[in-house]
Write an enzyme that holds these catalytic residues in place. Structure first.
Site, PDB file in Angstrom:
ATOM      1  N   ASN A  11       0.816  -1.232   0.000  1.00 30.10           N
ATOM      2  CA  ASN A  11       0.000   0.000   0.000  1.00 30.10           C
ATOM      3  C   ASN A  11       0.844   1.273   0.000  1.00 30.10           C
ATOM      4  O   ASN A  11       0.342   2.346   0.343  1.00 30.10           O
ATOM      5  CB  ASN A  11      -0.954  -0.011   1.216  1.00 30.10           C
ATOM      6  CG  ASN A  11      -0.172  -0.051   2.533  1.00 30.10           C
ATOM      7  OD1 ASN A  11       1.062  -0.147   2.535  1.00 30.10           O
ATOM      8  ND2 ASN A  11      -0.871   0.032   3.639  1.00 30.10           N
ATOM      9  N   ASP A  64       6.372 -16.423  15.400  1.00 24.43           N
ATOM     10  CA  ASP A  64       7.452 -16.106  16.339  1.00 24.43           C
ATOM     11  C   ASP A  64       6.828 -15.920  17.726  1.00 24.43           C
ATOM     12  O   ASP A  64       5.896 -15.119  17.888  1.00 24.43           O
ATOM     13  CB  ASP A  64       8.143 -14.799  15.909  1.00 24.43           C
ATOM     14  CG  ASP A  64       9.616 -14.798  16.265  1.00 24.43           C
ATOM     15  OD1 ASP A  64      10.449 -14.427  15.433  1.00 24.43           O
ATOM     16  OD2 ASP A  64       9.926 -15.214  17.411  1.00 24.43           O
ATOM     17  N   HIS A 122      17.123 -12.409  10.764  1.00 23.25           N
ATOM     18  CA  HIS A 122      16.942 -10.966  10.915  1.00 23.25           C
ATOM     19  C   HIS A 122      17.923 -10.353  11.916  1.00 23.25           C
ATOM     20  O   HIS A 122      17.932  -9.128  12.118  1.00 23.25           O
ATOM     21  CB  HIS A 122      15.504 -10.684  11.358  1.00 23.25           C
ATOM     22  CG  HIS A 122      15.220 -11.274  12.687  1.00 23.25           C
ATOM     23  ND1 HIS A 122      15.126 -12.638  12.916  1.00 23.25           N
ATOM     24  CD2 HIS A 122      15.072 -10.713  13.902  1.00 23.25           C
ATOM     25  CE1 HIS A 122      14.923 -12.860  14.191  1.00 23.25           C
ATOM     26  NE2 HIS A 122      14.890 -11.722  14.812  1.00 23.25           N
TER      27      HIS A 122
HETATM   28  O1  TEU Z   1      17.416 -12.415  19.654  1.00 22.65           O
HETATM   29  C1  TEU Z   1      18.099 -12.720  20.833  1.00 22.65           C
HETATM   30  C2  TEU Z   1      19.526 -12.438  20.683  1.00 22.65           C
HETATM   31  O2  TEU Z   1      20.305 -12.950  21.438  1.00 22.65           O
HETATM   32  C3  TEU Z   1      20.019 -11.575  19.580  1.00 22.65           C
HETATM   33  O3  TEU Z   1      19.275 -10.396  19.495  1.00 22.65           O
HETATM   34  C4  TEU Z   1      21.447 -11.184  19.896  1.00 22.65           C
HETATM   35  O4  TEU Z   1      21.393 -10.196  20.855  1.00 22.65           O
HETATM   36  C5  TEU Z   1      22.113 -10.819  18.626  1.00 22.65           C
HETATM   37  O5  TEU Z   1      21.344  -9.944  17.912  1.00 22.65           O
HETATM   38  C6  TEU Z   1      22.449 -12.058  17.852  1.00 22.65           C
HETATM   39  O6  TEU Z   1      23.845 -12.108  17.804  1.00 22.65           O
HETATM   40  C7  TEU Z   1      16.008 -12.468  19.749  1.00 22.65           C
HETATM   41  C8  TEU Z   1      15.437 -11.892  18.471  1.00 22.65           C
HETATM   42  O7  TEU Z   1      15.847 -12.708  17.377  1.00 22.65           O
HETATM   43  C9  TEU Z   1      15.958 -10.486  18.334  1.00 22.65           C
HETATM   44  O8  TEU Z   1      15.555  -9.925  17.088  1.00 22.65           O
HETATM   45  C10 TEU Z   1      15.398  -9.665  19.481  1.00 22.65           C
HETATM   46  O9  TEU Z   1      15.980  -8.380  19.446  1.00 22.65           O
HETATM   47  C11 TEU Z   1      15.708 -10.321  20.832  1.00 22.65           C
HETATM   48  O10 TEU Z   1      15.542 -11.726  20.859  1.00 22.65           O
HETATM   49  C12 TEU Z   1      14.763  -9.782  21.885  1.00 22.65           C
HETATM   50  O11 TEU Z   1      13.469 -10.273  21.615  1.00 22.65           O
HETATM   51 CA    CA Z   2       2.596  -1.435   3.720  1.00 23.45          CA
END
Ligand code: TEU
Ligand code: CA
Length: 584
Positions: free
Chosen positions: A23, A98, A329
């Site tokens: 959108n 998730d 991600h």
């Molecule tokens: O990630 C947990 C986590 O340990 C990672 O974020 C770590 O800190 C690093 O980015 C990886 O090396 C999960 C989710 O995948 C992340 O996106 C969230 O930020 C985090 O938990 C909190 O929910």
């Molecule tokens: Ca959108």
């Protein structure tokens, strides 16, 4: 016996915000995903893990949930979600949500109630403590956050601190309070009743904290982790979720398990009724940093990577089940980390895809990885959106200065994985008709789906071919793993064997040609696939080209179907049958 469909499955991960915008508001959404269902089906994947689709104020883009039972209006409506699930199920693609239950958003109703007063019915949904020192102005203990700094936030209203292992906008839920687990069971039931097929469980091994929340040993990162990593009650909590909810739906679960080792993974995932079907470990993604801290960047080491992969392949074999991934991600793009993003980029991307799809376990392909997307490596901190990147930049700037901090962040930032999927070479890579929430990698004009769709030798079509081969040959998924050259620092050669079938996978992790000796009985194998034209038809002595990656398979006539040695009856039966046939 639990259905084990996930073992033969190939998963794909969608980070909805960056997948496809329908959108024009610059934010990916569910109708955008729906518009790509044919593309997703064309990859021949079996399941999709969606990063959070729930309501969130976006402090951590969905990993700070303010309503577990509603879809973020930026992404669409619950009707859109139901329509997407129906369409994906019609294509035999399962839907994995998730599950973020270690913490909520500070804008969640429970927390807004909890912070109102010390005797609020929701007070104990979170972990509140008096501060230490004069007037309680110091944090209750010395724990530090995954996003650096203290893991406590002072709240004026009631003069207490609350725990947050991540951002201050992500208060940890209190699993000392049985009502919290009941609320979580209700959330699981809500989505399972809607037909989702399972969950990727965010930081699931952190839920249980040690009574008293004692100080931790002073560390360079995550002080206090010994008091919540795989904590005292974690198995009890997971067992309850399994028995009371998950087992009733035969739901798949993969637990994101920071700093987990093989023995602990076996505790969660082995045996008849495991607490989780499988886990995501992080160790193999630390081959280009020090101490497992992504910001402490170092030169990639193939030997470190091979050692870790061998440990997990062997450690779980016939006892539990691995996941396989290079990207998600939270991880910068693998092309540009474990292989070059500038030289032989496509060969490197195909080599990494070959390894991912020829190891034992369940492979997860992250959006854009299948076309070899690379890290944008933005050089201006103002362009970044990720809380972890921004906070670590500010910390590192004090140590390494602006330039040093930016060098590290641009290499390891999670935003490198979150730039929009590059669909075509048109405006904004076909991701949006508006202004993208996060800038695209400018190389979308050279790296995009449309340009690779009909190019037979593209990364995209190589991934499709590898996924197809994996489905055709069980040895890819179920075979043993044996490193044929563990001491080589530029060569990764391994053999997989299963039920008389064998493959050899040969990878030159160098930008220079590499001589390689013949494999024993080389003539017994034949080339199955390679990321170069005219690779040697058999694994004889030869020179491998930069990032050359080839898969050889035992020739049909060489396959011996293993007759179980210790089963005389079976052998006898087979001999008898043969004799009968011969006399007939
Ligand atoms: O990630 C947990 C986590 O340990 C990672 O974020 C770590 O800190 C690093 O980015 C990886 O090396 C999960 C989710 O995948 C992340 O996106 C969230 O930020 C985090 O938990 C909190 O929910
Ligand atoms: Ca959108």
């Amino acid at each position: 016996m639990k259905n084990q469909w996930y073992k033969k499955a190939c998963f794909y991960q969608i980070y909805p915000r960056s997948f496809c915008d329908s959108n024009g508001d610059g934010i990916g959404d569910i109708p955008g995903i729906i518009s790509k269902v044919d593309y997703l089906a064309s990859l021949n994947i079996d399941a999709i893990w969606f990063s959070p689709l729930y309501c969130s104020p976006n402090a951590d883009y969905g990993y700070d949930i303010s309503d577990y039972k509603n879809i973020n209006p930026e992404y669409g409506t619950m009707q859109d979600f139901d329509r997407m699930v129906k369409l994906l199920h019609a294509r035999n693609i399962k839907v994995i949500m998730d599950l973020v239950i270690n913490h909520t958003s500070d804008k969640h109703r429970w927390f807004e109630e909890s912070r109102k007063s010390k005797d609020n019915p929701y007070r104990n949904y979170y972990i509140w403590r008096d501060g230490r020192g004069k007037n309680g102005k110091k944090p209750p203990n010395n724990w530090t956050s995954f996003f650096l700094g203290t893991a406590w936030q002072y709240d004026e209203l009631t003069g207490q601190w609350y725990l947050h292992l991540f951002d201050k906008n992500q208060p940890d839920l209190n699993y000392f309070n049985p009502r919290v687990l009941e609320e979580v069971k209700d959330v699981l039931n809500f989505w399972l009743k809607k037909g989702v097929d399972g969950f990727r469980c965010d930081v699931i091994t952190l839920l249980s904290k040690r009574e008293g929340l004692p100080d931790g040993k002073k560390r360079i990162a995550l002080t206090g982790r010994e008091h919540y990593l795989n904590g005292p009650k974690i198995e009890f909590l997971l067992r309850q979720l399994q028995e009371d909810v998950l087992s009733k739906y035969d739901a798949f679960t993969v637990g994101e398990s920071v700093m987990i080792d093989v023995d602990t993974a076996l505790k969660y995932t082995s045996g008849e009724n495991p607490l989780l079907d499988t886990v995501f470990e992080f160790e193999h993604m630390n081959a280009d940093n020090y101490f497992g801290i992504k910001q402490f960047v170092r030169k990639f080491s193939l030997k470190r990577l091979k050692k870790t992969i061998a440990k997990w392949q062997d450690g779980l074999y016939n006892k539990a089940w691995n996941t396989l991934y290079w990207e998600n991600h939270d991880q910068a793009r693998i092309v540009g980390r474990y292989c070059s993003a500038t030289e032989y980029r496509e060969e490197g991307a195909k080599m990494m895809g070959t390894i991912l799809l020829t190891l034992s376990g369940t492979p997860f392909i992250y959006q854009g990885q299948e076309i070899g997307q690379t890290s944008a490596k933005m050089q201006d901190i103002e362009m970044y959106r990720d809380v972890e990147s921004i906070r670590s930049y500010n910390t590192m700037r004090k140590i390494f200065g602006k330039k040093g901090a930016m060098k590290r962040i641009s290499y390891c930032s999670r935003d490198n994985a979150r730039t929009p999927v590059q669909w075509d070479s048109g405006a904004n890579g076909g991701f949006t008709a508006g202004t993208p929430w996060l800038a695209l990698n400018p190389n979308y004009t050279q790296i995009n789906v449309a340009q690779q769709e009909n190019e037979q030798s593209s990364v995209l079509n190589y991934y499709r071919k590898l996924i197809q081969l994996r489905k055709e040959h069980d040895v890819f998924t179920f075979g043993t793993y044996h490193d044929l050259a563990p001491l080589k620092s530029k060569l990764w050669m391994y053999k997989r064997s299963y039920n008389g079938d064998e493959i050899l996978v040969v990878n030159n992790f160098s930008l220079k040609p590499q001589k390689v000796r013949a494999v024993k009985d080389a003539e017994r194998y034949t080339l199955l696939t390679s990321n170069y034209p005219n690779s040697a038809q058999t694994p004889v002595a030869r020179t491998l080209r930069p990032y050359e990656s080839a898969v050889y398979i035992l020739k049909e006539q060489e396959k011996q179907i293993d007759i179980p040695k210790d089963d005389a009856l079976t052998t006898a039966t087979v001999t008898e049958t043969e004799q009968t046939e011969q006399t007939v």
